[in-house]
Enzyme design. Structure first.
Site, PDB file in Angstrom:
ATOM      1  CE  LYS B  89      -4.169  -1.871   0.285  1.00 28.58           C
ATOM      2  NZ  LYS B  89      -5.177  -1.679  -0.769  1.00 28.58           N
ATOM      3  CD  GLU B 111     -10.199   3.741   0.634  1.00 25.61           C
ATOM      4  OE1 GLU B 111     -10.163   4.951   0.369  1.00 25.61           O
ATOM      5  OE2 GLU B 111      -9.390   2.917   0.160  1.00 25.61           O
ATOM      6  CB  SER B 377      -0.051  -8.084  -1.155  1.00 21.36           C
ATOM      7  OG  SER B 377      -0.888  -8.921  -0.383  1.00 21.36           O
TER       8      SER B 377
END
Lengths: 255, 393
Positions: B89, B111, B377
């Site tokens: 991210k 969010e 990830s």
């Protein structure tokens, strides 16, 4: 000429439009509330069809939509309920909601169903203007439906002219860039925005919405537009009391 | 066939910007500026310097030997879990915070589901000294407590979304409402390849560093920059899009996107969007989403908060519809078991999101010698509570 156009032909000032959610507070209330509102002096109605993810709405209208959905409201049922609308209601009626339920119903089916029950226009805030123009405008017009676009204080002059050129009912001026249910705060900036739009002498009439909750805010809005729209304040009132008498009592304030 | 966005903001039938007028100026400002800003040499220099020295890139491409033996293939793990803040991210938030600064924004909203995007956003806001508000579903706040604490420590305000399923979808609604109510000074850092155009393209570009590095690393390690398979998990789909990006036009590389089946695709508790969903509009773009016949969005379920989303990004919808990528699903249990397997075979505790991608290796049959890249990830620290409960640790 549909009923929206006829209304604005006939009247130029102080037009009062009321928003409420279909199927709220009870599933079978949709037409009953329309009748009561017309009897109490509403000039135009916006019936909201509920959606699970209403991002442009504040908590009051969102809660009414959720309750209506929990009760089982959907577009099929709404059109069924509106089948006899025109036997009971003569003022212009618009449907307001989000694009996904319309897409799932099918835009052409939706427009035909609106025409069949005597709905005069639609407000679908998340339907992009470019999509409307390219894919749906003809279908709306063939069915005698006005599609209403929103304008905010941030909308550019160029875009307002564009909106004016493809509108055929009225233009919905948002009092501020906000979700529904915020109080109208007529600051200098808001006033100059309203004045700026008024000075543009648009082809279409204008109605101011978002934040109109009482006679004072209604009158203020009417200074700058042909009328104003009350949504959250009415839905809030309906949540407490929804008989024809209660509705007449609510409407008394605005007349 | 183009698999990338066209000048109107569409990927085939999907994409666009289905937004209320209140958001139009914000989104239009981004649309008109993002490519020019991103492609500017100074921006690229600053972006890559931060990726290198702050995020810790390039992330390793690790040949997992014991896993490779088990599956009879060369299993490479793209170690996004080793990035600063523990997931992919951060690649996107570094890019978007620089972009927000160029646009003169003073306030950042975001969010988050699992909290990884929230932590990454709070991190870059701390780094650049910008106000930060994070929306997170009430349920996710409870199941991702360590990440909530991290966000708060980083100076972010965490706002609980209490509507709907109280998870990622609802946090996204609340963030969009905030943006509507604060149209001038606020930038919304969307955390996945979802939302109105240009977000899906912009986020994919920032995440494409994953596949860009992978190609280079594969060439060094195998002599070819093309693997046989690329696997990644998909909620909204940002790590998958970053992992696929530079392989999309290499048609001989098989792309596999792994969705969360939850308790089973037909159980009523699932987030397997391509299996259960159909075309529609959610959060500003036309894509594939889980919905009723009337177009109401269906609440998703996954043991992984990061995959608990009823839609996928529009580019994924296009890759699915054109069959360029294969979309499969893995249950909660299968993913948790795969998480444990990786931990015990390789000494790496994966995020449960990533464990979904790993779990699909069990369903594949290899002839031997194939090169397979799995995007790891994120790391599993945030999911320890779930692992502990499931394995009774």
């Amino acid at each position: 000429m549909n009923r929206i156009n006829q209304l604005f032909e006939k009247r130029k000032h102080n037009i009062l439009s009321i928003y409420y959610t279909a199927g709220f507070p009870n599933l079978g209330d949709t037409v009953r509330i329309a009748e009561a509102l017309e009897a109490a002096g509403a000039d135009m109605l916006e019936i909201g069809f509920p959606y699970s993810d209403p991002v442009a709405d504040g908590p009051v209208i969102q809660a009414s939509s959720k309750l209506a959905l929990d009760h089982g409201m959907d577009l099929n049922l709404l059109f069924e309920q509106l089948k006899d609308l025109r036997k009971k209601v003569t003022i212009p009626v618009l449907l307001m909601g989000y694009v996904n339920p319309v897409l799932q119903y099918g835009v052409e089916n939706f427009c035909k169903a609106c025409a069949a029950v005597g709905v005069d226009g639609c407000i679908v805030p998340d339907l992009p203007m470019v999509e409307y123009e390219e894919f749906y405008k003809d279908t709306f017009l063939e069915n005698g439906l006005s599609n209403i676009f929103l304008v905010t204080p941030q909308t550019s002059l160029e875009r307002i002219h564009k909106i004016d050129s493809i509108s055929n009912g009225f233009i919905y001026l948002l009092s501020s860039s906000a979700t529904t249910g915020k109080d109208l705060n007529v600051s200098d900036a808001t006033e100059s925005y309203f004045a700026r739009i008024k000075a543009m002498e648009l082809n279409n009439p204008t109605m101011i919405g978002f934040g109109i909750s009482n006679k004072a805010t209604f009158d203020k809005a009417c200074k700058y537009a042909n009328g104003a729209i009350i949504g959250t304040a009415f839905v809030k009132a309906l949540a407490k009391a929804a008989t024809a008498e209660d509705i007449a009592e609510f409407m008394k304030d605005f007349k | 066939m183009s698999y990338f966005v066209n000048e109107k903001g569409y990927y085939g039938d999907f994409g666009g910007a289905y937004i209320p007028e209140m958001l139009y100026p914000n989104v239009e400002e981004l649309r008109q500026n993002y490519l020019q800003i991103i492609n500017d040499a100074d921006f690229q220099k600053e972006f890559h310097a931060l990726l290198k020295d702050y995020v810790g890139r390039p992330s390793p491409l690790y040949l997992a030997k014991r896993l490779s033996e088990k599956y009879n293939a060369n299993i490479f793990l793209k170690r996004e879990d080793l990035n600063h803040t523990g997931a992919h991210k951060i690649n996107n938030t570094i890019g978007q915070i620089l972009l927000a600064e160029k646009l003169g924004k003073k306030r950042i909203i975001a969010e988050t589901g699992a909290g990884q995007h929230g932590v990454a956003t709070a991190t870059v806001c701390a780094l650049r000294g910008l106000e930060c508000v994070i929306y997170m579903g009430e349920v996710d706040i409870q199941r991702q407590a360590p990440n909530v604490a991290r966000m708060k420590m980083l100076g972010a305000k965490v706002v609980s979304a209490v509507s709907g399923s109280k998870t990622l979808k609802d946090a996204t609604n609340e963030a969009m409402r905030d943006w509507i109510n604060n149209p001038v000074d606020t930038h919304y850092i969307i955390g996945s390849v979802v939302g109105p155009h240009p977000y899906p393209d912009m986020v994919a570009i920032f995440q494409s560093i994953i596949s860009e590095e992978t190609k280079r690393q594969l060439l060094e390690q195998t002599g070819s920059e093309q693997p046989d398979y690329v696997l990644a998990c998909v909620g909204g789909g940002s790590n998958a899009m970053g992992m696929f990006y530079h392989f999309i036009d290499d048609e001989n590389v098989k792309l596999i996107a792994v969705e969360a089946a939850g308790k089973g695709v037909s159980s009523g508790f699932s987030a397997a969007t391509t299996f259960l969903g159909k075309e529609g509009v959610l959060h500003g773009s036309r894509s594939i989403l889980m919905q009723t016949a009337d177009g109401q969005v269906v609440e998703p379920h996954s043991v992984s908060a990061g995959l608990d989303y009823p839609g996928i990004g529009p580019q994924h919808a296009h890759l699915f519809k054109t069959t360029r990528a294969k979309y499969v699903s893995i249950t909660d249990e299968e993913s948790l078991d795969a998480g444990l397997l990786l931990t015990q075979k390789e000494g790496i505790i994966p995020a449960i999101e990533s464990a979904h991608a790993l779990a699909y290796l069990e369903k594949m049959v290899f002839a031997g010698g194939e090169n397979v890249v799995v995007c790891l990830s994120g790391r599993g620290d945030k999911d320890m509570d779930t692992y502990m409960k499931y394995f009774n640790l």
